[in-house]
Write a protein that holds these residues in place. Sequence first.
Motif, short mmCIF file in Angstrom:
data_model
loop_
_atom_site.label_atom_id
_atom_site.label_comp_id
_atom_site.label_asym_id
_atom_site.label_seq_id
_atom_site.Cartn_x
_atom_site.Cartn_y
_atom_site.Cartn_z
N LEU A 158 0.84 -1.21 0.00
CA LEU A 158 0.00 0.00 0.00
C LEU A 158 0.87 1.25 0.00
CD1 LEU A 158 -2.74 1.45 0.30
CD2 LEU A 158 -2.49 1.20 2.79
N ALA A 159 1.90 1.26 0.85
CA ALA A 159 2.81 2.42 0.93
C ALA A 159 3.45 2.67 -0.43
CB ALA A 159 3.87 2.18 2.00
N SER A 160 3.87 1.60 -1.07
CA SER A 160 4.50 1.72 -2.38
C SER A 160 3.52 2.28 -3.41
CB SER A 160 5.01 0.33 -2.82
OG SER A 160 5.43 0.37 -4.15
N LYS A 161 2.30 1.77 -3.39
CA LYS A 161 1.29 2.22 -4.37
C LYS A 161 0.94 3.70 -4.14
CE LYS A 161 -1.13 -2.01 -5.73
NZ LYS A 161 0.01 -2.93 -5.62
N LEU A 162 0.81 4.09 -2.87
CA LEU A 162 0.50 5.50 -2.57
C LEU A 162 1.63 6.40 -3.05
CD1 LEU A 162 -0.92 5.09 1.06
CD2 LEU A 162 -2.22 5.82 -0.95
N SER A 163 2.84 5.94 -2.83
CA SER A 163 4.01 6.71 -3.24
C SER A 163 4.07 6.84 -4.78
CB SER A 163 5.25 6.03 -2.68
OG SER A 163 6.38 6.76 -3.02
N GLN A 164 3.77 5.72 -5.45
CA GLN A 164 3.78 5.75 -6.93
C GLN A 164 2.71 6.67 -7.49
OE1 GLN A 164 4.03 1.75 -8.80
NE2 GLN A 164 4.83 1.09 -6.82
N ASP A 193 -10.40 12.98 -3.50
CA ASP A 193 -11.18 13.67 -4.53
C ASP A 193 -12.30 14.51 -3.90
OD1 ASP A 193 -9.65 12.63 -6.47
OD2 ASP A 193 -11.07 11.08 -7.12
N GLN A 194 -12.93 13.93 -2.86
CA GLN A 194 -14.03 14.65 -2.19
C GLN A 194 -13.52 15.91 -1.51
OE1 GLN A 194 -15.71 11.77 0.46
NE2 GLN A 194 -16.61 10.58 -1.20
N ARG A 195 -12.28 15.82 -1.07
CA ARG A 195 -11.69 16.97 -0.36
C ARG A 195 -11.38 18.11 -1.31
NH1 ARG A 195 -5.40 17.13 0.56
NH2 ARG A 195 -5.77 16.79 -1.63
N VAL A 250 -8.78 5.76 -0.59
CA VAL A 250 -7.93 6.95 -0.39
C VAL A 250 -8.17 7.95 -1.52
CG1 VAL A 250 -5.53 7.78 -0.44
CG2 VAL A 250 -6.15 5.80 0.97
N LYS A 251 -8.17 7.42 -2.76
CA LYS A 251 -8.36 8.31 -3.93
C LYS A 251 -9.70 9.02 -3.85
CE LYS A 251 -5.71 6.02 -7.58
NZ LYS A 251 -5.82 5.07 -8.67
#
Length: 182
Positions: free
Chosen positions: A20-26, A179-181, A174-175
Amino acid sequence: MANILLCCSASVSVYKACDLASKLSQEGHQVRTVLTENAARLVSPQLFQAVTGEPAQVSEWGERREGAMDHINLSRAVDLVVVAPCSADLAARLAQGMANDLVTTALLAVPSGIPRILCPAMNPHMLGNPAVQRNLEVLRGDGWSFVEAEEGHMACGDHGTGRLAEPLTILDVVKRTLDQRA
Ligand SMILES: Cc1cc2nc3c(=O)[nH]c(=O)nc-3n(C[C@H](O)[C@H](O)[C@H](O)COP(=O)(O)O)c2cc1C
């Protein structure tokens, strides 16, 4: 790009949090990871550091601290918090408002209004335990969003609901939250 605080507790599923950390970073996010001491016994903070390019911490005491008051520094300028995996123990401590390690202290210091996503992971009997359910309800009431645990085979051999949601599922939440924010 968002500043994401990823907090990990000691579940066997903590290996998925690296992904997850890797994907968020990417995705271009700045990901700061904080692990409980027990989580760091299962997986090294250095691995999170390697995949995110950002410091990963366990404590704000001693030589490995980043600044004078890391729990405040970590919670400042955070856009979103993800707790994955959230153990029964961490859920209990958060529900009680405890501040007895860097994870809980930093989370208490996150300003209100910042989205918080909690991803429980534990044995199905633990998850079904009334004490755990009570704590999760308290956290829901406190404004935490949940990515619910999934059904399937558990590392302990049991089958049921308790598996940490897949990293792609958490990423999707998370996405949508970011997006809502916007
Ligand atoms: C290999 C291993 C796997 C564990 N997996 C889980 C788990 O998935 N969920 C859970 O709530 N506790 C699990 N535990 C128990 C917790 O690690 C234990 O309650 C610990 O005190 C949690 O500490 P923390 O919340 O500070 O990380 C596991 C323990 C071990 C040794």
